[in-house]
Design a protein around this motif. Sequence first.
Motif, mmCIF file in Angstrom:
data_model
loop_
_atom_site.group_PDB
_atom_site.id
_atom_site.type_symbol
_atom_site.label_atom_id
_atom_site.label_comp_id
_atom_site.label_asym_id
_atom_site.label_seq_id
_atom_site.Cartn_x
_atom_site.Cartn_y
_atom_site.Cartn_z
ATOM 1 N N GLY A 199 0.786 -1.225 0.000
ATOM 2 C CA GLY A 199 0.000 0.000 0.000
ATOM 3 C C GLY A 199 0.818 1.273 0.000
ATOM 4 N N ALA A 200 2.147 1.196 -0.212
ATOM 5 C CA ALA A 200 2.993 2.384 -0.094
ATOM 6 C C ALA A 200 2.769 3.377 -1.220
ATOM 7 N N GLY A 201 2.362 2.907 -2.403
ATOM 8 C CA GLY A 201 2.103 3.819 -3.523
ATOM 9 C C GLY A 201 3.363 4.293 -4.225
ATOM 10 N N CYS A 202 4.349 3.400 -4.410
ATOM 11 C CA CYS A 202 5.588 3.769 -5.101
ATOM 12 C C CYS A 202 5.319 3.987 -6.595
ATOM 13 N N GLY A 203 6.067 4.906 -7.184
ATOM 14 C CA GLY A 203 5.963 5.121 -8.616
ATOM 15 C C GLY A 203 6.855 4.153 -9.367
ATOM 16 N N VAL A 204 6.332 3.587 -10.450
ATOM 17 C CA VAL A 204 7.124 2.664 -11.261
ATOM 18 C C VAL A 204 7.074 3.089 -12.723
ATOM 19 N N ILE A 205 8.098 2.674 -13.450
ATOM 20 C CA ILE A 205 8.156 2.860 -14.896
ATOM 21 C C ILE A 205 8.122 1.475 -15.523
ATOM 22 N N ALA A 206 7.157 1.254 -16.405
ATOM 23 C CA ALA A 206 7.028 -0.045 -17.071
ATOM 24 C C ALA A 206 7.612 0.053 -18.483
ATOM 25 N N ARG A 207 8.480 -0.885 -18.792
ATOM 26 C CA ARG A 207 9.036 -0.958 -20.140
ATOM 27 C C ARG A 207 8.179 -1.920 -20.953
ATOM 28 N N VAL A 208 7.680 -1.460 -22.084
ATOM 29 C CA VAL A 208 6.755 -2.247 -22.908
ATOM 30 C C VAL A 208 7.330 -2.401 -24.302
ATOM 31 N N ILE A 209 7.410 -3.636 -24.769
ATOM 32 C CA ILE A 209 7.895 -3.900 -26.130
ATOM 33 C C ILE A 209 6.836 -4.716 -26.857
ATOM 34 N N ASN A 210 6.459 -4.243 -28.019
ATOM 35 C CA ASN A 210 5.461 -4.932 -28.844
ATOM 36 C C ASN A 210 4.194 -5.259 -28.054
ATOM 37 N N GLY A 211 3.794 -4.339 -27.198
ATOM 38 C CA GLY A 211 2.556 -4.505 -26.456
ATOM 39 C C GLY A 211 2.676 -5.347 -25.206
ATOM 40 N N ARG A 212 3.861 -5.818 -24.879
ATOM 41 C CA ARG A 212 4.037 -6.638 -23.674
ATOM 42 C C ARG A 212 4.919 -5.903 -22.677
ATOM 43 N N ALA A 213 4.471 -5.864 -21.425
ATOM 44 C CA ALA A 213 5.291 -5.286 -20.354
ATOM 45 C C ALA A 213 6.410 -6.271 -20.044
ATOM 46 N N VAL A 214 7.642 -5.809 -20.050
ATOM 47 C CA VAL A 214 8.776 -6.723 -19.876
ATOM 48 C C VAL A 214 9.661 -6.355 -18.687
#
Length: 734
Positions: free
Chosen positions: A60-75
Amino acid sequence: MTNLTRRNFIKIGAAGTATVILAGCDSDERWVKIETYVRSPEEEVAGNPKWFATTCRQCGAGCGVIARVINGRAVKLEGNPEHPVNRGALCARGQAGLQVLYNPDRVQTAARQDGRATRNYEPIPWNTGINQLAEALNSAGSRVAVWVGTTTPGHLVDLFTRFTDAVGAPAPVRYDLNAGFGGYAPLSNASEGVLGQAGLPTYGIGDADFILSFGAEFLGSWISAAGYGREYGEFRSKRIGKARGYLVQLEPRMSNTAASADRWIPVHPGTEVLVAQAILRLIADGSAGSQERRDLAGQFAGDVDLEEIAEQTDISVETLQTLATTFANASRPLAIPGTPVTGRDNATEAVNAINALNVVAGNLGGSGGISLTPAAPINALAAPTYSNYQDAADLIAAMTNGEIDVLLVHGANPAFELPASAGFQAALENVGLVVSFASIVDETALYADLLLPDRVYLEGWGYDVATPGFQGLPIVSGQQPVVTPLYDNVAAADVLLTAAKSVSGAASALPWTDEVAFIKDIVTQLPEAAYPAEGDDVKWAYFLQHGGWWPAEAPESEAPEVSLGGPVELGPAMYEGDPAEYPYFLHLYMSPILGDGSGASQPWLQGTPDPMTTIAWQTWVEINPRTAEELDLDDGDIVRVSSPNGTIEAPIYRYPAIRPDTLAIPIGQGHEALSRYAKDRGANPVQLVSGTPGNDGNIAWSTVRVKLEKQGENKPLAVFESTVDQGEDVHIPF
């Protein structure tokens, strides 16, 4: 599923039909379908990644994340360096969030269970499920209850709250292991005495130069591991000319935080507040520190016998004197109460006993001290409030008495997180309709009539008022989908908004067409952020791009009004269990890898070695090697651990860094559901504590005695550490 769209449904509602005909929640305009180019544009590079900012929901901390997505898939997931909570850091649980998205045991559509706990699920069209929910809500009126957890997105809690207000039902109960074991309620209540109002406090570890931690596992699983991890980095790396911070950890078993501390003191279980009272007395009667600090200490110091405290705590008077002198002389000392304090009887008073040291330090509301997260700048965004166990017990009592017709559960798993004696499963028998929004069938969903699986956080929208906040900033963390939903699931907020259209009194309170319209309505009311933006569309775009909203500078705050009176006088914790029958103290701790147990569904986390023991995939009982020798126990020997409340079985692990009179067991395993990776693995030690609320409405997590019985069986431990016998010279600190 019929071809009746949400838009058409709204038209039907506007026409005044009284018939409950609900549509699916398709929101095609919110999604972009990504397909491989037949002929790629010249500038397009195959495999070129895209990056999306969103919010982690592993705790529940609410950390910010960056998602790397290639060809529609989060990797790949990494910490968002802009986000004020975690500032680029991300814990192991956060990194494993991809396995929430790609878990093969996710519920892939709405389903109805043919008899509770039968596991006979029948897939149903979403229209059918939402219609059934709407009809039940309409019939129930105010006899509706909502149970949410700390991982339930803030926007959904806000919508649930608006719904319960509209129909006259009690406000949602927000209680899970994170809140209960983390002591959110006593910490929040105690803030009223030192900060002038209730609320989950933030501890300014980064600006402190001396920390007395009374069992706060802030480098493990305590409240905001990534946020406090960043603070700890600043605490350890002062600028040139400033002293490096010094950390003392008091707890009966060496945790992650104790292993990183300058000094670990294995205090006698249940006597943490006696240490605080002794330090107050020594400061008041000594010559260390300023006269102001000595005078303040005199207000809170009771009539204590230092020799007696030394005997009760197993800490010499000389060591107590050293701690008092160091605390009094430090520029920015800080005292932090952890689970051993919040998990005892009279927990709020015990927290106040620790907070009295912070009053003496003069660190309230400022740098290097304790403070409350500033209020969000608009009334529609309130900081989250958490229920205590008494609130949960009251709801269970109402269920038992047949006062609840519909129970909605999201983000919590009370069938696993509460002791059996709490009576949650039995109470469900008197609830007409139980609806679970879980994305994987957990122990609570086993007892649900209707499964309406929410989209997981990498597929869904949302926001959260981050608490605790850091750097003195109000923070609204933003959540957006980084991939197209994998399955035919509908956002829980859209289910509620759709069903509410046919519920008397609720339709006008929830007028939004879908959750994105609601979130956008809130976000565009926010004032200027750290990134200037003009116009609603630009505000919204930047909110998504940066991963949330926060101002450039912390707002000015007034000095808090201290109402904490003195002197502080509180005895040792009262333990459950006769010492003659139950000779050992039970020390439960939340696994820094599996957290509240939800991480057990993710094989990356199951396979990650525990940082202190290197054990994975199972539950174990930590015991001091000398105690093990006395009981003729070796690693892997199966023992039965019994308390006055319950019994579990698990293998022994000889752990040198624990008191000989204490047994430690991690929480997280022992599931009977929650995916193929979690089911039938280990034991759930929550069953060893009492389900009866303590004298302040909380579970006494830290005050239970247990006994051991050898079972005559040995099970090899999945351990990564060296198995080479180190001989008699191995250091055992007891």
